[in-house]
Design a protein around this motif. Structure first.
Motif: not given
Length: 123
Positions: A108-123
């Motif tokens: 069975x092929x199913x799509x899965x997602x991770x929980x996410x990781x935050x990327x912040x680009x800022x000076x």
């Protein structure tokens, strides 16, 4: 039964680099397509990059030449190398994968997602 866990996010200055990782674990027979998405505050989730099992690559126009997606099939892991980062790349980055799992009666092929990781680009 299948988990995707991202890592590598954080705060980086404009022009800097980050490398995201996403490791899949659990009941995995094989992994077909793997993808990275991102969702910026107040915006819809968008596809950033994808890689097939045969290493065919595809990128959003906004990241071409800056991001590189790759995978290590032995480790069931996909990476996203992000260079020359811009503030507008600030978002939660999600890993996504089409995972083939063996059940008692079939594959069975199913799509899965991770929980996410935050990327912040800022000076």
């Amino acid at each position: 039964q299948v988990q995707l866990v991202e890592s590598g996010g954080g705060l980086v200055q404009p022009g800097g680099s980050l490398r995201l990782s996403c490791a899949a674990s659990g009941s995995i027979a094989s992994i077909n397509r793997m993808r990275w998405y991102r969702q910026a505050p107040g915006k819809e989730r968008e596809l950033v990059a994808r890689i097939t099992s045969s290493n065919k690559l595809d990128y959003a126009d906004s990241v071409k030449g800056r991001f590189t997606i790759s995978r290590d099939n032995d480790k069931n892991t996909v990476y996203l190398q992000m260079n020359s980062l811009k503030p507008e790349y600030t978002a939660v980055y999600y890993c996504n994968a089409d995972v083939l799992t063996r059940t008692p009666y079939r594959y069975l092929e199913l799509e899965h997602w991770g929980q996410g990781t935050l990327v912040t680009v800022s000076a």
